[in-house]
Write a protein that holds these residues in place. Structure first.
Motif, PDB file in Angstrom:
ATOM      1  N   LEU A 286       0.831  -1.209   0.000  1.00  0.00           N
ATOM      2  CA  LEU A 286       0.000   0.000   0.000  1.00  0.00           C
ATOM      3  C   LEU A 286       0.866   1.260   0.000  1.00  0.00           C
ATOM      4  CD1 LEU A 286      -2.524  -1.174   2.753  1.00  0.00           C
ATOM      5  CD2 LEU A 286      -2.890  -1.202   0.283  1.00  0.00           C
ATOM      6  N   ALA A 287       2.072   1.157  -0.540  1.00  0.00           N
ATOM      7  CA  ALA A 287       3.019   2.269  -0.524  1.00  0.00           C
ATOM      8  C   ALA A 287       2.396   3.513  -1.156  1.00  0.00           C
ATOM      9  CB  ALA A 287       4.289   1.882  -1.275  1.00  0.00           C
ATOM     10  N   GLY A 288       2.562   4.638  -0.480  1.00  0.00           N
ATOM     11  CA  GLY A 288       2.029   5.902  -0.971  1.00  0.00           C
ATOM     12  C   GLY A 288       0.603   6.182  -0.559  1.00  0.00           C
ATOM     13  N   ARG A 289      -0.115   5.182  -0.061  1.00  0.00           N
ATOM     14  CA  ARG A 289      -1.504   5.360   0.372  1.00  0.00           C
ATOM     15  C   ARG A 289      -1.508   5.371   1.906  1.00  0.00           C
ATOM     16  NH1 ARG A 289      -4.557   0.991  -3.484  1.00  0.00           N
ATOM     17  NH2 ARG A 289      -6.403   2.239  -2.973  1.00  0.00           N
ATOM     18  N   TYR A 290      -1.066   6.505   2.445  1.00  0.00           N
ATOM     19  CA  TYR A 290      -0.765   6.574   3.871  1.00  0.00           C
ATOM     20  C   TYR A 290      -1.994   6.393   4.743  1.00  0.00           C
ATOM     21  CZ  TYR A 290       3.637   8.368   2.083  1.00  0.00           C
ATOM     22  OH  TYR A 290       4.820   8.505   1.409  1.00  0.00           O
ATOM     23  N   TRP A 291      -3.121   6.894   4.324  1.00  0.00           N
ATOM     24  CA  TRP A 291      -4.326   6.754   5.146  1.00  0.00           C
ATOM     25  C   TRP A 291      -4.758   5.296   5.220  1.00  0.00           C
ATOM     26  CZ3 TRP A 291      -9.043   5.035   3.117  1.00  0.00           C
ATOM     27  CH2 TRP A 291      -9.101   4.942   1.723  1.00  0.00           C
ATOM     28  N   LEU A 292      -4.574   4.549   4.109  1.00  0.00           N
ATOM     29  CA  LEU A 292      -4.888   3.116   4.144  1.00  0.00           C
ATOM     30  C   LEU A 292      -3.897   2.366   5.029  1.00  0.00           C
ATOM     31  CD1 LEU A 292      -5.942   2.020   0.534  1.00  0.00           C
ATOM     32  CD2 LEU A 292      -7.273   1.865   2.644  1.00  0.00           C
ATOM     33  N   GLN A 293      -2.632   2.729   4.933  1.00  0.00           N
ATOM     34  CA  GLN A 293      -1.633   2.089   5.791  1.00  0.00           C
ATOM     35  C   GLN A 293      -1.954   2.320   7.267  1.00  0.00           C
ATOM     36  OE1 GLN A 293       2.153   3.660   4.394  1.00  0.00           O
ATOM     37  NE2 GLN A 293       2.510   1.819   3.193  1.00  0.00           N
ATOM     38  N   PHE A 294      -2.395   3.526   7.584  1.00  0.00           N
ATOM     39  CA  PHE A 294      -2.743   3.824   8.979  1.00  0.00           C
ATOM     40  C   PHE A 294      -3.948   3.004   9.437  1.00  0.00           C
ATOM     41  CE2 PHE A 294      -5.477   6.297  11.857  1.00  0.00           C
ATOM     42  CZ  PHE A 294      -4.656   6.304  12.970  1.00  0.00           C
ATOM     43  N   LEU A 295      -4.985   2.902   8.600  1.00  0.00           N
ATOM     44  CA  LEU A 295      -6.166   2.126   8.969  1.00  0.00           C
ATOM     45  C   LEU A 295      -5.830   0.652   9.129  1.00  0.00           C
ATOM     46  CD1 LEU A 295      -8.907   3.800   6.723  1.00  0.00           C
ATOM     47  CD2 LEU A 295      -8.539   4.087   9.179  1.00  0.00           C
ATOM     48  N   PHE A 296      -4.972   0.130   8.242  1.00  0.00           N
ATOM     49  CA  PHE A 296      -4.548  -1.259   8.372  1.00  0.00           C
ATOM     50  C   PHE A 296      -3.763  -1.455   9.668  1.00  0.00           C
ATOM     51  CE2 PHE A 296      -6.141  -2.008   4.288  1.00  0.00           C
ATOM     52  CZ  PHE A 296      -6.003  -3.341   3.956  1.00  0.00           C
ATOM     53  N   THR A 297      -2.935  -0.483  10.010  1.00  0.00           N
ATOM     54  CA  THR A 297      -2.180  -0.567  11.261  1.00  0.00           C
ATOM     55  C   THR A 297      -3.123  -0.599  12.454  1.00  0.00           C
ATOM     56  OG1 THR A 297      -0.301   0.625  10.291  1.00  0.00           O
ATOM     57  CG2 THR A 297      -0.456   0.582  12.689  1.00  0.00           C
ATOM     58  N   MET A 298      -4.149   0.239  12.439  1.00  0.00           N
ATOM     59  CA  MET A 298      -5.117   0.251  13.537  1.00  0.00           C
ATOM     60  C   MET A 298      -5.813  -1.102  13.664  1.00  0.00           C
ATOM     61  SD  MET A 298      -8.483   2.676  14.150  1.00  0.00           S
ATOM     62  CE  MET A 298      -7.527   4.193  14.087  1.00  0.00           C
ATOM     63  N   ALA A 299      -6.200  -1.697  12.534  1.00  0.00           N
ATOM     64  CA  ALA A 299      -6.862  -2.998  12.564  1.00  0.00           C
ATOM     65  C   ALA A 299      -5.923  -4.074  13.100  1.00  0.00           C
ATOM     66  CB  ALA A 299      -7.349  -3.373  11.159  1.00  0.00           C
ATOM     67  N   ILE A 300      -4.677  -4.063  12.644  1.00  0.00           N
ATOM     68  CA  ILE A 300      -3.706  -5.074  13.072  1.00  0.00           C
ATOM     69  C   ILE A 300      -3.446  -4.982  14.568  1.00  0.00           C
ATOM     70  CG2 ILE A 300      -1.260  -5.718  12.933  1.00  0.00           C
ATOM     71  CD1 ILE A 300      -1.429  -5.001   9.916  1.00  0.00           C
ATOM     72  N   VAL A 301      -3.188  -3.772  15.062  1.00  0.00           N
ATOM     73  CA  VAL A 301      -2.881  -3.593  16.484  1.00  0.00           C
ATOM     74  C   VAL A 301      -4.068  -3.990  17.350  1.00  0.00           C
ATOM     75  CG1 VAL A 301      -2.307  -1.878  18.244  1.00  0.00           C
ATOM     76  CG2 VAL A 301      -1.154  -1.815  16.027  1.00  0.00           C
ATOM     77  N   SER A 302      -5.282  -3.655  16.924  1.00  0.00           N
ATOM     78  CA  SER A 302      -6.480  -3.999  17.700  1.00  0.00           C
ATOM     79  C   SER A 302      -6.665  -5.508  17.783  1.00  0.00           C
ATOM     80  CB  SER A 302      -7.717  -3.357  17.073  1.00  0.00           C
ATOM     81  OG  SER A 302      -7.618  -1.949  17.071  1.00  0.00           O
ATOM     82  N   VAL A 303      -6.486  -6.205  16.662  1.00  0.00           N
ATOM     83  CA  VAL A 303      -6.664  -7.656  16.650  1.00  0.00           C
ATOM     84  C   VAL A 303      -5.602  -8.343  17.502  1.00  0.00           C
ATOM     85  CG1 VAL A 303      -6.562  -9.712  15.192  1.00  0.00           C
ATOM     86  CG2 VAL A 303      -7.851  -7.714  14.435  1.00  0.00           C
ATOM     87  N   VAL A 304      -4.350  -7.937  17.348  1.00  0.00           N
ATOM     88  CA  VAL A 304      -3.263  -8.566  18.114  1.00  0.00           C
ATOM     89  C   VAL A 304      -3.444  -8.313  19.606  1.00  0.00           C
ATOM     90  CG1 VAL A 304      -0.774  -8.542  18.549  1.00  0.00           C
ATOM     91  CG2 VAL A 304      -1.617  -8.496  16.200  1.00  0.00           C
ATOM     92  N   GLU A 305      -3.858  -7.100  19.973  1.00  0.00           N
ATOM     93  CA  GLU A 305      -4.090  -6.795  21.382  1.00  0.00           C
ATOM     94  C   GLU A 305      -5.197  -7.665  21.959  1.00  0.00           C
ATOM     95  OE1 GLU A 305      -6.177  -4.502  24.642  1.00  0.00           O
ATOM     96  OE2 GLU A 305      -6.904  -4.970  22.648  1.00  0.00           O
ATOM     97  N   SER A 306      -6.262  -7.881  21.175  1.00  0.00           N
ATOM     98  CA  SER A 306      -7.373  -8.713  21.644  1.00  0.00           C
ATOM     99  C   SER A 306      -6.942 -10.162  21.828  1.00  0.00           C
ATOM    100  CB  SER A 306      -8.535  -8.629  20.650  1.00  0.00           C
ATOM    101  OG  SER A 306      -9.050  -7.332  20.581  1.00  0.00           O
ATOM    102  N   PHE A 307      -6.212 -10.687  20.853  1.00  0.00           N
ATOM    103  CA  PHE A 307      -5.748 -12.067  20.977  1.00  0.00           C
ATOM    104  C   PHE A 307      -4.783 -12.217  22.144  1.00  0.00           C
ATOM    105  CE2 PHE A 307      -7.640 -12.886  16.887  1.00  0.00           C
ATOM    106  CZ  PHE A 307      -7.854 -14.254  16.883  1.00  0.00           C
ATOM    107  N   SER A 308      -3.934 -11.221  22.394  1.00  0.00           N
ATOM    108  CA  SER A 308      -2.998 -11.296  23.519  1.00  0.00           C
ATOM    109  C   SER A 308      -3.739 -11.364  24.842  1.00  0.00           C
ATOM    110  CB  SER A 308      -2.069 -10.079  23.503  1.00  0.00           C
ATOM    111  OG  SER A 308      -1.297 -10.039  22.331  1.00  0.00           O
TER     112      SER A 308
END
Length: 434
Positions: free
Chosen positions: A63-85
């Motif tokens: 998703l290089a260059g699409r910073y808002w998408l990268q940020f949203l994906f980061t939010m989703a990833i961190v939320s899921v990993v935190e929940s599983f932890s």
């Protein structure tokens, strides 16, 4: 998957797990004015940080260059990993009350959404700033040294994990002292258990062994546990395959297999998706449907995207391509399907899962436990055989002759004709490194 990529993922996992540990220790030292190991392990690693950054490393470059998408994906990833932890801690210590738990970043409120955004912003900025530097440093190190570092740390983590798990499963230091008073067990295990328990009490204030009254009577698959998630996965994988089959048949006029495995009508994407939604969004069950929809929209879209990335990296195959659809994200998902994920999340958390959970918990305890692990064994064998068949299918074009008797068996049982009938939409990409 490319061995060099695997090695880089391992090193990034270690580096970011260590940096995450340093960050939490520093924050706690400033806030509480004392040192505290904030990790689950005794070693200076917070594994949730390493897992999150590895997933970002696999996903964000596309998703290089699409910073808002990268940020949203980061939010989703961190939320899921935190929940599983969070749930993993409970699964590892089912008879332990964790007391004061860490703040949850996906809390089903505007404050929780803002918190999620701030945490994700921290991860994303760290990734943008540190990742190029880290990759440059890793490129200078000899491959042999990197392998030694990765496997050496994994071995130490495994031993560390075993010690913490033993402490949790035996009820902590006080339980060990009671057993020690009535037996001739050695004192080394007792010292280790007490040391681990004292550290956990600092990292998780209020942690204690549950009383027999709190533990209550045994109910099969009570709460969100491994047994429950096995049945959620299996049921959803079956229903997902049926839904997709009829959808393609009725809408596109094509009746085809939508299964993910060689044997049985099971769509692993649906099954794993149900597990992800259950673990991540269950805490939102009592909240407004808007929060469930919003979380499902982003988390479901990110999950579908990462499934596509995974199959392409590991097997060199593509099972779906939305490049022809408007508002698609790299051809791996699109806004319309993200909307469907949001609707599905609301239907799942508010209606389907509670009903399914009651049915699962109604199974007889002994029979349910035996059936669960029989299913696990069968699905693991089915999955491993499927992986082998896909790997061989993606390499057969460049290496037609089998290298050993196992590949000869795969070629004989699961030739190109069989694979193309089973997965008619599967495309072998040029990126395959297998």
């Amino acid at each position: 998957m490319d061995k060099a990529l695997l090695l880089d993922l391992g090193l990034c996992f270690l580096a970011y797990s260590f940096l995450g540990w340093c960050t939490e220790v520093l924050y706690y030292a400033v806030a509480q004015r004392k040192f505290c190991n904030r990790g689950f392990l005794t070693l200076p690693f917070l594994l949730s940080y390493g897992v999150s950054f590895d997933l970002m490393m696999l996903t964000l470059p596309a998703l290089a260059g699409r910073y808002w998408l990268q940020f949203l994906f980061t939010m989703a990833i961190v939320s899921v990993v935190e929940s599983f932890s969070e749930h993993l801690n409970r699964w590892l210590g089912p008879n332990v009350h964790w007391g004061g738990e860490r703040p949850r970043i996906l809390a089903g409120s505007w404050k929780g959404l803002i918190s999620s955004g701030l945490v994700a912003a921290g991860f994303y900025v760290t990734y943008l700033v540190s990742h190029p530097l880290l990759l440059g440093i890793m490129a200078l190190a000899p491959a042999a040294l990197k392998r030694i570092a990765v496997w050496g740390c994994i071995a130490l983590m495994t031993a560390d994990f075993a010690g913490v798990l033993y402490t949790l499963r035996t009820g902590g230091a006080r339980a060990y002292e009671r057993r020690e008073a009535n037996s001739s067990e050695g004192k080394i295990a007792g010292r280790i258990t007490r040391a681990v328990w004292r550290r956990l009490q600092k990292a998780y204030p209020g942690i204690r062994e549950m009383s027999p009254e709190e533990q209550g009577s045994y109910t099969f698959a009570q709460g969100i546990c491994a047994d429950k998630l096995v049945w959620v996965f299996l049921s959803s994988a079956l229903l997902g395959d049926i839904i997709e089959t009829f959808w393609c048949g009725l809408v596109n006029g094509q009746w085809m297999s939508r299964s993910s495995v060689l044997y049985g009508p099971f769509s692993l994407v649906w099954g794993l998706g149900a597990v992800v939604l259950t673990v991540t969004l269950q805490r939102l069950a009592g909240r407004d449907s808007f929060f469930v929809f919003a979380a499902g929209f982003f988390i479901g879209g990110a999950y579908e995207y990462m499934c596509s990335v995974f199959t392409e990296l590991v097997f060199g195959t593509v099972f779906w391509d939305y490049s022809h659809m408007p508002l698609n994200i790299g051809g791996r998902t699109n806004v319309l399907f993200c909307f469907f994920w949001g609707v599905l999340a609301v239907a799942w958390i508010k209606g389907i899962y509670p009903w399914m959970s009651q049915l699962i918990e109604g199974l007889p305890a002994l029979a349910g436990k035996a059936a669960t692990w029989l299913i696990v064994a069968v699905m693991i064998c089915n999955g491993l055989l499927t992986c082998a068949a896909m790997v061989r299918y993606s390499t057969r074009a460049v290496r037609p002759q089998p290298a050993n008797s196992f590949e000869e068996f795969i070629d004989r049982q699961y030739g190109d004709g069989f694979m193309e009938r089973r997965w008619p939409n599967m495309i072998v990409t040029e990126k395959s490194s297998l």
